[in-house]
Write a protein that holds these residues in place. Structure first.
Motif, PDB file in Angstrom:
ATOM      1  N   GLN B  64      10.335  20.866   0.995  1.00 36.14           N
ATOM      2  CA  GLN B  64      10.016  22.281   1.218  1.00 36.14           C
ATOM      3  C   GLN B  64      11.175  22.314   2.531  1.00 36.14           C
ATOM      4  OE1 GLN B  64       6.937  25.417   1.655  1.00 36.14           O
ATOM      5  NE2 GLN B  64       8.761  27.021   1.832  1.00 36.14           N
ATOM      6  N   ARG B  67      14.505  20.644   1.544  1.00 43.27           N
ATOM      7  CA  ARG B  67      14.820  21.692   1.369  1.00 43.27           C
ATOM      8  C   ARG B  67      15.804  22.748   2.177  1.00 43.27           C
ATOM      9  NH1 ARG B  67      12.226  20.488  -2.933  1.00 43.27           N
ATOM     10  NH2 ARG B  67      10.676  21.762  -2.145  1.00 43.27           N
ATOM     11  N   LYS B  71      19.695  23.779   3.311  1.00 42.19           N
ATOM     12  CA  LYS B  71      20.531  25.385   3.513  1.00 42.19           C
ATOM     13  C   LYS B  71      21.215  25.299   4.500  1.00 42.19           C
ATOM     14  CE  LYS B  71      18.032  26.724  -0.279  1.00 42.19           C
ATOM     15  NZ  LYS B  71      16.282  26.270  -0.048  1.00 42.19           N
ATOM     16  N   GLY B 141      -0.250  19.296  -4.981  1.00 40.64           N
ATOM     17  CA  GLY B 141       0.847  19.735  -5.244  1.00 40.64           C
ATOM     18  C   GLY B 141       1.756  20.556  -4.952  1.00 40.64           C
ATOM     19  N   ASP B 142       1.840  20.765  -3.378  1.00 44.62           N
ATOM     20  CA  ASP B 142       2.792  21.591  -2.662  1.00 44.62           C
ATOM     21  C   ASP B 142       4.201  20.206  -2.859  1.00 44.62           C
ATOM     22  OD1 ASP B 142       1.995  19.933  -0.741  1.00 44.62           O
ATOM     23  OD2 ASP B 142       1.412  21.539   0.244  1.00 44.62           O
ATOM     24  N   ASP B 143       4.538  19.040  -3.274  1.00 43.28           N
ATOM     25  CA  ASP B 143       5.460  18.759  -3.144  1.00 43.28           C
ATOM     26  C   ASP B 143       5.040  18.020  -1.614  1.00 43.28           C
ATOM     27  OD1 ASP B 143       8.215  17.287  -3.935  1.00 43.28           O
ATOM     28  OD2 ASP B 143       9.138  19.092  -3.500  1.00 43.28           O
ATOM     29  N   GLY B 170      -0.905  23.737  -4.737  1.00 46.02           N
ATOM     30  CA  GLY B 170      -0.156  24.354  -3.940  1.00 46.02           C
ATOM     31  C   GLY B 170      -0.495  24.962  -3.060  1.00 46.02           C
TER      32      GLY B 170
END
Lengths: 231, 270, 218
Positions: B64, B67, B71, B141-143, B170
């Motif tokens: 995250q 990501r 941006k 499970g949260d990348d 997550g």
């Protein structure tokens, strides 16, 4: 950020029956409906009793219930977490991080909503309801039941409100449910935690379902109310 | 009504003012493990003192954070998934990646160790045993970097982690450790976070030492060519400082309960 | 016909601020109709509510068809023998038929018989064309007639009607008066609190007057 593409994909997920997505929706509905179904009868009964029976401490109980309305749901989550924790008094039940734990949390959250709304619905009932029923030969209990039936839209509003409150609740559900995929991940916890992983389409789809649910129950409630609820 | 408007206008003003200030701050995108281990609380004030730059940390899992950085919403990235970080740089989002430090992941679980992986040196072998017994396993499970490492281990074992007691949550590392403790389940955790949370979790290190469990942290300045508004001086200063002797010294001296949990890994910068 | 349906002795009702009823004595002959007049607020409604068991009396005694009634523990059986109709009757939020059937259901009348009686009552009240209308859409006169049907269908020994024609327009009033008129053929004692001149002037109706907390024959 591009909004259109995730939105399009959201509807694709919804209408192609994406199993992970629908599992999340199912968990939300299951936990909310089970909690309301379990807690509504005693809570409505209690709200009703507080409304019609006077006893010492009644006023305090009313104030207490109203105060509980604004009780933070994360605190409910915290208390239930501590109770269900392995070292907690109810740890032996092994309920923490299960849908049942969420249901317990939801029941606690819904309880004051149901009590207070029922209470005010019954208190707002026309006093002639009870008298008419009594005069037509209803015994005390039966007349009470008739009164409750006459304010059924108010009671339904209580149920719908409590449903709306729990179905969109996130703090308690994360704490005692743990957002476990396929088990305790429900709509709000998924939106809160999964969207941050970039699952925007899923977030949009779930947000859409949540809004439809919240609006849907309110609309469903207002239709019969418009017919019979007004004098 | 007027008062209400004035108050709204005032709040809006404060927000605008604050956002201008933030513009001068350094937005550091980093991962839960850096925060949860307590290292961030040491690094940030030291850097702020050394370079007179305010830092605002944005916390998320590695995937995250990258990501967010794509941006341009942070100025510099401090994370732990070298493969993804290299991809990030190759795609032109970052200037360059520098090694900062490393430690290792450990497989933790209940003292009772129902699958008998205690002392297992082969991390993949340990995962195979957990899978074979369908034991309780809590996954981030949260990348995150940790999650990516876990997925790498399952892949290496040739397994798909999917059984009823494989719980994908997550959530951040501390929550996952606490959940694993509550459920007496296994999980993968970086050594630093585990050291900091051991007492609360009630779990033990059962398997460690496999070279594949190495956990490498890197730092990347977000590419100003992609996002002209980023705080390029601040980002550059942070990259320089954390790979400098001063930064590396702080990292190697950081202790949890007397234990060193991060090892300085900066090579002389190219 | 000289059986006494209702007998009140020295009924009093006082409130902290005032004494409303100061010893009401009255006797109603079975199957007769009475109109109770008196100024607004003189206690007509209160007196009827005491008789109906909706409000406690402060003192006094009551006999119903010769049986002494303990006013402090109003017997459920008596509720089944008389019925009180509010000045502005409350109709339950359900169909007219269900409203009329309510009291019958309370008395355990079986369904087929109930339907028969309800049908008769609907015809009597002339509300057959309204059976699909929900109560809140009815006019005041229609509500009053449904309430009268709901009371009459129970074949009570005593009907207590509180200002049945007040607040009604002339048509509704006429229809309600006609219904009340028909009650004289029924085996029921009727007491009507009213100012309505037409009720007061009905030849078969005996007049009672409540003033200064006491009832006298007018």
């Amino acid at each position: 950020m591009d909004l259109l593409e995730p939105t399009r994909y959201a509807f694709y997920l919804l209408f192609t029956g994406d199993p992970a997505l629908w599992r999340i929706i199912f968990t939300s509905l299951y936990c909310s409906l089970a909690a309301i179904a379990l807690i509504a009868p005693p809570a409505v009964a209690l709200g009703f009793l507080i409304a019609i029976v006077s006893f010492p401490g009644r006023r305090a109980l009313v104030v207490f219930s109203q105060a509980l309305l604004s009780f933070p749901t994360v605190v409910v989550g915290l208390v239930i977490y501590m109770l269900l924790s392995r070292q907690g008094p109810l740890g032996f039940l092994k309920l923490l991080f299960t849908p049942e734990a969420i249901i317990i949390g939801y029941m606690v959250i819904a309880f004051p909503v149901l009590v207070v709304f029922t209470l005010s619905a019954v208190q707002g009932a026309d006093p002639r309801v009870h008298e008419t029923a009594r005069s037509l030969g209803a015994r005390r209990l039966r007349a009470a039941w008739t009164t409750l039936f006459e304010v059924r839209f108010g009671v339904m509003a209580a149920v719908v409100n409590s449903f709306g409150r729990v179905v969109s609740e996130v703090g308690c559900a994360i704490m005692v449910g743990g957002n476990i995929a396929g088990l305790t991940r429900n709509i709000p916890t998924a939106i809160a935690l999964e969207t941050s992983k970039g699952e925007f389409a899923q977030g949009i789809a779930l947000g859409f379902v949540l809004i439809v649910l919240a609006l849907g129950v309110n609309v469903a409630l207002s239709v019969p109310q418009g017919e019979g609820g007004m004098k | 009504m007027i008062g209400e408007l004035c108050r709204s206008a005032f709040c809006l003003g404060i927000l605008l003012f604050a956002s201008v200030l933030w513009g001068q701050e350094l937005r550091l995108g980093t991962t839960y493990t850096v925060e949860d281990s307590g290292l961030l609380k040491v690094l940030v004030p030291a850097f702020e003192r050394a370079r007179s730059i305010k830092v605002r940390a944005v916390l998320a899992g590695t995937g995250q954070v990258l990501r967010i950085a794509e941006k341009g919403d942070v100025d510099v990235v401090f994370s732990h998934s070298p493969a993804d970080e290299e991809k990030f740089v190759a795609a032109g989002f970052g200037v360059a990646r520098f090694d900062v430090m490393y430690n290792d992941f450990v497989i933790v679980g209940p003292a009772a160790d129902p699958t008998g992986i205690r002392g297992e040196k082969d991390a993949v072998g340990a995962f195979k045993k957990i899978h074979a017994r369908r034991a309780k396993f809590v996954s981030r499970g949260d990348d995150s970097g940790t999650h990516k490492k876990e997925q790498f281990l399952w892949r290496s074992a040739g397994l798909v982690p999917k059984w009823p007691d494989y719980l994908s949550t997550g959530q951040g590392m501390v929550r996952v450790l606490l959940m694993a403790g509550e459920l007496q389940a296994y999980t993968l955790c970086d050594r630093a976070t585990f050291s900091a949370q051991r007492a609360k979790a009630g779990l033990e290190i059962l398997s460690s030492g496999d070279p594949r469990l190495r956990n490498e942290y890197g730092v990347i300045a977000v590419n100003p060519a992609q996002h002209p508004h980023v705080n390029r001086q601040g980002a550059q200063a942070f990259v320089e400082w954390i790979t400098s002797e001063a930064g590396q010294h702080l990292i190697s001296n950081y202790r949890i309960g007397g234990e060193q949990v991060f090892f300085p890994g900066a090579k002389s910068r190219r | 016909m000289s059986i006494v349906a209702l007998e009140l002795k020295s009924i009093t009702k006082s409130f902290p601020q005032r004494e409303l009823l100061r010893g009401v004595d009255l006797a109603l002959q079975s199957s007769n109709s009475y109109v109770l007049t008196g100024d607004n607020g003189c206690g007509k409604t209160t007196l009827m509510r005491i008789v109906a068991g909706l409000e406690p009396a402060s003192g006094g005694a009551m006999r119903f068809e010769g049986v002494a009634i303990d006013l402090r523990r109003y017997p459920e059986t008596l509720r089944r023998m008389l019925v009180y109709v509010h000045q502005q009757p409350y109709l339950f939020h359900t169909s007219i038929a269900h409203n009329i059937a309510y009291g019958l259901k309370m008395r355990g009348v079986p369904k087929h018989q109930r339907e028969l009686l309800v049908g008769e009552a609907i015809a009597w009240a002339g509300v057959g064309h309204l059976t699909d209308v929900l109560p809140h859409k009815l006019s005041g006169g229609e509500k009053q007639r449904v309430a009268l049907a709901r009371a009459k269908v129970l074949r009570p020994r005593l009907m207590l009607l509180d200002e049945p024609t007040a607040n009604l327009d002339s048509d509704a009033r006429r229809q309600t008066l006609a219904l009340i008129e028909t009650l004289r053929h029924e085996d029921v004692t009727v007491m009507i609190a009213s100012h309505d001149r037409e009720i007061i002037a009905m030849p078969h109706v005996e007049r009672l007057h409540l003033e200064a907390g006491r009832v006298s024959a007018a």
